[in-house]
Motif scaffolding. Structure first.
Motif, PDB file in Angstrom:
ATOM      1  N   GLY B 260       0.822  -1.215   0.000  1.00 38.50           N
ATOM      2  CA  GLY B 260       0.000   0.000   0.000  1.00 38.50           C
ATOM      3  C   GLY B 260       0.852   1.259   0.000  1.00 38.50           C
ATOM      4  N   GLU B 261       1.921   1.242   0.797  1.00 38.99           N
ATOM      5  CA  GLU B 261       2.796   2.414   0.858  1.00 38.99           C
ATOM      6  C   GLU B 261       3.521   2.625  -0.476  1.00 38.99           C
ATOM      7  OE1 GLU B 261       5.352   2.668   4.298  1.00 38.99           O
ATOM      8  OE2 GLU B 261       3.893   1.543   5.460  1.00 38.99           O
ATOM      9  N   ALA B 262       3.926   1.516  -1.105  1.00 35.70           N
ATOM     10  CA  ALA B 262       4.604   1.632  -2.401  1.00 35.70           C
ATOM     11  C   ALA B 262       3.676   2.270  -3.428  1.00 35.70           C
ATOM     12  CB  ALA B 262       5.058   0.244  -2.873  1.00 35.70           C
ATOM     13  N   VAL B 263       2.401   1.855  -3.420  1.00 36.52           N
ATOM     14  CA  VAL B 263       1.422   2.457  -4.334  1.00 36.52           C
ATOM     15  C   VAL B 263       1.279   3.950  -4.050  1.00 36.52           C
ATOM     16  CG1 VAL B 263      -1.049   2.511  -4.907  1.00 36.52           C
ATOM     17  CG2 VAL B 263       0.148   0.319  -4.756  1.00 36.52           C
ATOM     18  N   GLY B 264       1.205   4.304  -2.759  1.00 39.19           N
ATOM     19  CA  GLY B 264       1.075   5.717  -2.388  1.00 39.19           C
ATOM     20  C   GLY B 264       2.289   6.533  -2.799  1.00 39.19           C
ATOM     21  N   LEU B 265       3.479   5.960  -2.593  1.00 43.26           N
ATOM     22  CA  LEU B 265       4.731   6.652  -2.934  1.00 43.26           C
ATOM     23  C   LEU B 265       4.818   6.930  -4.439  1.00 43.26           C
ATOM     24  CD1 LEU B 265       7.762   7.494  -2.365  1.00 43.26           C
ATOM     25  CD2 LEU B 265       8.324   5.076  -2.661  1.00 43.26           C
ATOM     26  N   ILE B 266       4.624   5.864  -5.228  1.00 37.38           N
ATOM     27  CA  ILE B 266       4.767   6.022  -6.680  1.00 37.38           C
ATOM     28  C   ILE B 266       3.644   6.911  -7.224  1.00 37.38           C
ATOM     29  CG2 ILE B 266       4.848   4.791  -8.886  1.00 37.38           C
ATOM     30  CD1 ILE B 266       5.916   2.345  -7.237  1.00 37.38           C
ATOM     31  N   GLY B 267       2.419   6.695  -6.711  1.00 34.89           N
ATOM     32  CA  GLY B 267       1.284   7.511  -7.160  1.00 34.89           C
ATOM     33  C   GLY B 267       1.518   8.988  -6.896  1.00 34.89           C
ATOM     34  N   ALA B 268       2.074   9.276  -5.716  1.00 32.75           N
ATOM     35  CA  ALA B 268       2.297  10.682  -5.350  1.00 32.75           C
ATOM     36  C   ALA B 268       3.275  11.347  -6.305  1.00 32.75           C
ATOM     37  CB  ALA B 268       2.817  10.751  -3.922  1.00 32.75           C
ATOM     38  N   ILE B 269       4.331  10.611  -6.680  1.00 31.27           N
ATOM     39  CA  ILE B 269       5.346  11.209  -7.550  1.00 31.27           C
ATOM     40  C   ILE B 269       4.882  11.213  -9.009  1.00 31.27           C
ATOM     41  CG2 ILE B 269       7.711  10.980  -8.406  1.00 31.27           C
ATOM     42  CD1 ILE B 269       8.479   9.868  -5.660  1.00 31.27           C
ATOM     43  N   LYS B 270       4.269  10.100  -9.425  1.00 33.47           N
ATOM     44  CA  LYS B 270       3.898   9.954 -10.839  1.00 33.47           C
ATOM     45  C   LYS B 270       2.656  10.778 -11.205  1.00 33.47           C
ATOM     46  CE  LYS B 270       3.125   6.071 -14.034  1.00 33.47           C
ATOM     47  NZ  LYS B 270       4.025   6.295 -15.137  1.00 33.47           N
ATOM     48  N   TYR B 271       1.655  10.773 -10.306  1.00 34.59           N
ATOM     49  CA  TYR B 271       0.388  11.457 -10.625  1.00 34.59           C
ATOM     50  C   TYR B 271       0.143  12.682  -9.745  1.00 34.59           C
ATOM     51  CZ  TYR B 271      -0.458   7.044 -13.015  1.00 34.59           C
ATOM     52  OH  TYR B 271      -0.350   5.958 -13.838  1.00 34.59           O
ATOM     53  N   GLY B 272       1.052  12.943  -8.820  1.00 37.51           N
ATOM     54  CA  GLY B 272       0.900  14.140  -7.991  1.00 37.51           C
ATOM     55  C   GLY B 272      -0.064  13.984  -6.844  1.00 37.51           C
ATOM     56  N   ASN B 273      -0.520  12.758  -6.558  1.00 40.34           N
ATOM     57  CA  ASN B 273      -1.416  12.556  -5.421  1.00 40.34           C
ATOM     58  C   ASN B 273      -1.226  11.146  -4.869  1.00 40.34           C
ATOM     59  OD1 ASN B 273      -3.648  12.362  -3.615  1.00 40.34           O
ATOM     60  ND2 ASN B 273      -4.619  14.022  -4.759  1.00 40.34           N
ATOM     61  N   ALA B 274      -1.020  11.049  -3.546  1.00 39.91           N
ATOM     62  CA  ALA B 274      -0.775   9.743  -2.947  1.00 39.91           C
ATOM     63  C   ALA B 274      -2.025   8.878  -2.916  1.00 39.91           C
ATOM     64  CB  ALA B 274      -0.265   9.922  -1.513  1.00 39.91           C
ATOM     65  N   ASP B 275      -3.171   9.514  -2.870  1.00 42.42           N
ATOM     66  CA  ASP B 275      -4.429   8.790  -2.689  1.00 42.42           C
ATOM     67  C   ASP B 275      -4.953   8.303  -4.037  1.00 42.42           C
ATOM     68  OD1 ASP B 275      -6.878   7.842  -2.061  1.00 42.42           O
ATOM     69  OD2 ASP B 275      -7.504   9.571  -0.879  1.00 42.42           O
ATOM     70  N   PRO B 276      -5.021   6.961  -4.242  1.00 42.95           N
ATOM     71  CA  PRO B 276      -5.486   6.431  -5.533  1.00 42.95           C
ATOM     72  C   PRO B 276      -6.913   6.857  -5.844  1.00 42.95           C
ATOM     73  CG  PRO B 276      -4.619   4.674  -4.142  1.00 42.95           C
ATOM     74  CD  PRO B 276      -4.687   5.903  -3.296  1.00 42.95           C
ATOM     75  N   THR B 277      -7.679   7.181  -4.793  1.00 46.02           N
ATOM     76  CA  THR B 277      -9.052   7.603  -5.069  1.00 46.02           C
ATOM     77  C   THR B 277      -9.066   8.903  -5.868  1.00 46.02           C
ATOM     78  OG1 THR B 277      -9.249   8.858  -3.009  1.00 46.02           O
ATOM     79  CG2 THR B 277      -9.867   6.553  -2.924  1.00 46.02           C
ATOM     80  N   GLN B 278      -7.953   9.609  -5.869  1.00 48.00           N
ATOM     81  CA  GLN B 278      -7.887  10.862  -6.614  1.00 48.00           C
ATOM     82  C   GLN B 278      -7.353  10.668  -8.041  1.00 48.00           C
ATOM     83  OE1 GLN B 278      -9.070  13.728  -4.912  1.00 48.00           O
ATOM     84  NE2 GLN B 278      -9.575  12.152  -3.412  1.00 48.00           N
ATOM     85  N   TRP B 279      -6.476   9.671  -8.265  1.00 50.01           N
ATOM     86  CA  TRP B 279      -5.906   9.532  -9.620  1.00 50.01           C
ATOM     87  C   TRP B 279      -6.419   8.318 -10.397  1.00 50.01           C
ATOM     88  CZ3 TRP B 279      -3.487   4.895  -9.870  1.00 50.01           C
ATOM     89  CH2 TRP B 279      -2.775   4.425  -8.754  1.00 50.01           C
ATOM     90  N   MET B 280      -7.147   7.426  -9.723  1.00 48.76           N
ATOM     91  CA  MET B 280      -7.632   6.223 -10.419  1.00 48.76           C
ATOM     92  C   MET B 280      -8.520   6.552 -11.611  1.00 48.76           C
ATOM     93  SD  MET B 280      -6.788   3.130  -9.854  1.00 48.76           S
ATOM     94  CE  MET B 280      -8.181   2.360 -10.643  1.00 48.76           C
ATOM     95  N   ALA B 281      -9.367   7.577 -11.430  1.00 51.11           N
ATOM     96  CA  ALA B 281     -10.324   7.913 -12.485  1.00 51.11           C
ATOM     97  C   ALA B 281      -9.617   8.283 -13.778  1.00 51.11           C
ATOM     98  CB  ALA B 281     -11.201   9.061 -12.013  1.00 51.11           C
ATOM     99  N   GLU B 282      -8.487   8.946 -13.669  1.00 51.99           N
ATOM    100  CA  GLU B 282      -7.779   9.394 -14.867  1.00 51.99           C
ATOM    101  C   GLU B 282      -7.054   8.249 -15.563  1.00 51.99           C
ATOM    102  OE1 GLU B 282      -5.126  12.475 -13.598  1.00 51.99           O
ATOM    103  OE2 GLU B 282      -6.668  13.377 -12.339  1.00 51.99           O
ATOM    104  N   THR B 283      -6.662   7.243 -14.797  1.00 57.48           N
ATOM    105  CA  THR B 283      -5.798   6.211 -15.376  1.00 57.48           C
ATOM    106  C   THR B 283      -6.488   4.866 -15.596  1.00 57.48           C
ATOM    107  OG1 THR B 283      -5.058   5.649 -13.159  1.00 57.48           O
ATOM    108  CG2 THR B 283      -3.703   7.198 -14.389  1.00 57.48           C
ATOM    109  N   GLY B 284      -7.525   4.569 -14.836  1.00 60.39           N
ATOM    110  CA  GLY B 284      -8.076   3.217 -14.868  1.00 60.39           C
ATOM    111  C   GLY B 284      -9.344   3.057 -15.680  1.00 60.39           C
TER     112      GLY B 284
END
Lengths: 65, 481
Positions: B260-284
Motif C-alpha cells: 500500500g505504501e509503495a502504491v502511495g509513494l509512486i502515485g504521489a510522484i507519478k500522478y501528484g497525489n498519494a491517494d489512488p481515489t484521486q488519480w484512479m479515475a484518470e488512469t483506470g
C-alpha cells in the motif's frame, strides 16, 4: 473418558461463579503445561532468525544512507 | 454466560482449542488491517522526503524492523496465553498502570483512527460517485461527514457480531485488496518501464543530506510498524499458537502495508497525489475505477473493524466494574458515538494524520522496549495467568498501589528521548538521529531504564511476582474481575 486439555468444561449457560471457576481451571491448565514445550511454540532457531532479520535490516539502513 | 464467547471478548484466557484463526486466516486479518488508505498516505508522505528507489528500501526495512519488534513484544505472549493484551499488560504496569496505558494508547488513538479511516472511506465513496457522474470530487464537502458516520455505523455492526464476522469480512476483502494493489502497480508500469518508475525523483527534499532524508523515511516506516502495537495483541490471541501469532505479522502487516505504501509513494510522484481515489479515475477508466475505489473504501472498514474490536475487548476488561452490566453490542454502539462527536469537534484530525502517526510511535516504541525486556529477560516467558485476573493487593502484579512506577518512568523516558531525537512536526533532529533513529533509540532506552529500575528497586522488594509464579490463595469470585 478423558476431557481434552484447555477445553471449557461447562456449557453456554454458566453462572458468574461457574464462569470464574472455569477461568481458574483454564489458568491452572496453562500453568500445569508452562514448562513443557507447547505445540507451535517458537523455537530457538526462529528467534535467531528474528535476530538476524533485525540486525541485517538495521545494518542495511546504515549502509544504504 | 458462555465461556468461549466471554473469553473471545477478553474476560478470560482463550484456550487454544477455541481460537478461530490459523496461519493464513491471521495473515488475511493482518493484511485487512494494514491495507487501507492510511498506507497510501504514508507512502505519499515519503514522496516529500525521498525518491522512489530509496522510498521502497525505507518502506521494506522500516516495516521489517517495526513489525518484528512489535510482534516480539505483544504477539508471542498473546499466542501462548490467549490473554487480552491489556490484561496481560498488568504483569508489566500493574492493574491501574495498565488502565492508564489503555486509556492513553487505545481509547484516544482508536477514536482518532476511526475518524481518520472513516473520513478516508467517505472520500473514496465520494471519488467513486464523481467518476460515475463525471464531476470533480470534493474531499471537504459536508456530505463526507455523513458517509463517515455510515462507515462507523457499518463498522459497529460488524464488530457487534464478534470476531467470526470480522474473520469472514477479512477473508473476502483482504485477498481482493492485494489484487487491487497488484492492479495499481500494473497501471504504473503500463506506460513506464520499471527502470523509469524507480528513477522517479522525490517531490521535495527537506534536508541537503540524502542520508538524513533517507533516515526520516525509515523513521516514518518504523513508526508505522510500531503503530500496530495497540491492536495486534488482541488479534494475536485469537490465533492457535505462538508461531501462528507471530510470523503472519510480517507477511500480513509487513508485506501488505509495504504494498500500500509503495502504491502511495509512486502515485504521489507519478500522478501528484498519494491517494489512488484521486488519480484512479484518470488512469483506470470509469467502471474499473469505480470497482477499485469501492474496494479501497471497504479496505478502511476492515481496518476500522479490527481496531474497534481490539479496543472494545480491552475496554470491557480494563473497566469491567463500570461496564459489567452493559452488553457487548451496546458497548460497541456507545464507543462509536465518541468518534462521531470528535469528528465534528476536531475537524483538522484527518489532515494531521502523519504527525499523529509519528507521535504515536513515541509511546509505542517505549512500550515495545519495556515489554520485550520484561517478558524475555525478566520473566523468561513465564507469567502467572490467574494473578492477571485478580483485582487488588492479593495479585502478585499489584506492584505499588496498582502501578509499576518503574514501567511508567521508563515509558516517560522513552517518549522524552524520542522527542529530543526527532520532531515529527518539523523533522528537526539531533546529529545522532541518522545512526540511531528515534523509535529504536527510544525502545532501547526505555527497555534499559525499565531493566535497571526493576533489578534495583522492584524485584528486591518482592514486587511483580518475579521470584516465582506462586499459586494464588485468593478466593474466586468477588475479587476476580
Amino acid at each position: 473418558m478423558m476431557k481434552p486439555k484447555n477445553v471449557p468444561a461447562a456449557g453456554p449457560d454458566m453462572s458468574l461463579q461457574e464462569f470464574e471457576a472455569e477461568r481458574d481451571r483454564v489458568c491452572g491448565d496453562f500453568a500445569d503445561h508452562e514448562l513443557a514445550k507447547q505445540p507451535g511454540q517458537l523455537g530457538r532457531s526462529e528467534y535467531v532468525l528474528v535476530g538476524i532479520l533485525l540486525a541485517v535490516s538495521f545494518a542495511l539502513v546504515l549502509l544504504l544512507q | 454466560m458462555d465461556y468461549t464467547v466471554e473469553a473471545e471478548r477478553g474476560r478470560a484466557p482463550l484456550p487454544p482449542s477455541k481460537r478461530l484463526w490459523g496461519f493464513w486466516e491471521y495473515t488475511w486479518a493482518n493484511a485487512a488491517l494494514a491495507i487501507a488508505t492510511w498506507g497510501f498516505l504514508i507512502g505519499g508522505s515519503l514522496a516529500l522526503v525521498v525518491d522512489v528507489k530509496n522510498g521502497l528500501l525505507a518502506i521494506v526495512l522500516g516495516n521489517v524492523l517495526g513489525v518484528l519488534l512489535v510482534g516480539l513484544a505483544v504477539s508471542i505472549s498473546a499466542g501462548k496465553y490467549g490473554t487480552e493484551q491489556y490484561t496481560f499488560l498488568r504483569s508489566v504496569f500493574g492493574h491501574n498502570g495498565s488502565r492508564l496505558i489503555y486509556t492513553i494508547a487505545m481509547i484516544l488513538l482508536t477514536v482518532g483512527w476511526l475518524v481518520v479511516l472513516g473520513t478516508m472511506f467517505g472520500r473514496s465513496i465520494d471519488s467513486a460517485i464523481s467518476v460515475i457522474g463525471d464531476t470533480e470530487p470534493d474531499p471537504n464537502a459536508g456530505y463526507i461527514y455523513l458517509i463517515t458516520i455510515v462507515a462507523i455505523a457499518l463498522t459497529a455492526f460488524i464488530v457487534a457480531k464478534g470476531p467470526t464476522s470480522i474473520k469472514v469480512f477479512n477473508t473476502i476483502v483482504a485477498p481482493a485488496l492485494i489484487l487491487v494493489m497488484g492492479f495499481m502497480i500494473w497501471l504504473f508500469l503500463s506506460d513506464s518501464s520499471l527502470a523509469e518508475v524507480l528513477a522517479l525523483e522525490a517531490l521535495s527534499k527537506p534536508f541537503d543530506s540524502d542520508a538524513v532524508n533517507f533516515m526520516i523515511a525509515v523513521e516514518i516506516n518504523i513508526a508505522a510498524g510500531f503503530s500496530w502495537w495497540p491492536y495486534i495483541g488482541n488479534l494475536s490471541r485469537i490465533t492457535k499458537n505462538e508461531r501462528t501469532a507471530f510470523w503472519p505479522n510480517l507477511i500480513g502487516i509487513g508485506f501488505a502495508a509495504s504494498l500500500g505504501e509503495a502504491v502511495g509513494l509512486i502515485g504521489a510522484i507519478k500522478y501528484g497525489n498519494a491517494d489512488p481515489t484521486q488519480w484512479m479515475a484518470e488512469t483506470g477508466g470509469v467502471w474499473l475505477s469505480v470497482i477499485v475505489l469501492v474496494f479501497i473504501a471497504f479496505a478502511n472498514i476492515t481496518s476500522m473493524a479490527n481496531i474497534l474490536y481490539t479496543a472494545i475487548v480491552g475496554l470491557r476488561q480494563m473497566f469491567s466494574s463500570w461496564f459489567s452490566k452493559v452488553s457487548w453490542e451496546w458497548l460497541v454502539v456507545g464507543f462509536c458515538i465518541v468518534p462521531v462527536i470528535v469528528m465534528f469537534a476536531v475537524p483538522g484530525l484527518y489532515d494531521g494524520f502523519m504527525t499523529f502517526l509519528v507521535w504515536t510511535a513515541a509511546i509505542y516504541s517505549a512500550l515495545t522496549g519495556i515489554m520485550i525486556v520484561d517478558y524475555y529477560w525478566l520473566r523468561r516467558q513465564h507469567v502467572d495467568l490467574k494473578n492477571l485476573f485478580i483485582e487488588g493487593k492479593t495479585s502478585i502484579y499489584y506492584f505499588t498501589g496498582g502501578f509499576n512506577f518503574g514501567a511508567l518512568a521508563a515509558t516517560l523516558a522513552g517518549i522524552v528521548i524520542f522527542t529530543i531525537t526527532f520532531n515529527p512536526l518539523t523533522f528537526e533532529h539531533t546529529a545522532y538521529f541518522r545512526y540511531t533513529t528515534a523509535s529504536l533509540l527510544a525502545a532501547v532506552v526505555a527497555g534499559a531504564i525499565y531493566w535497571i529500575f526493576s533489578v534495583l528497586f522492584v524485584i528486591p522488594r518482592g514486587l511483580g511476582g518475579y521470584h516465582a509464579t506462586p499459586k494464588t490463595n485468593a478466593p474466586l469470585g468477588a475479587e476476580i474481575s
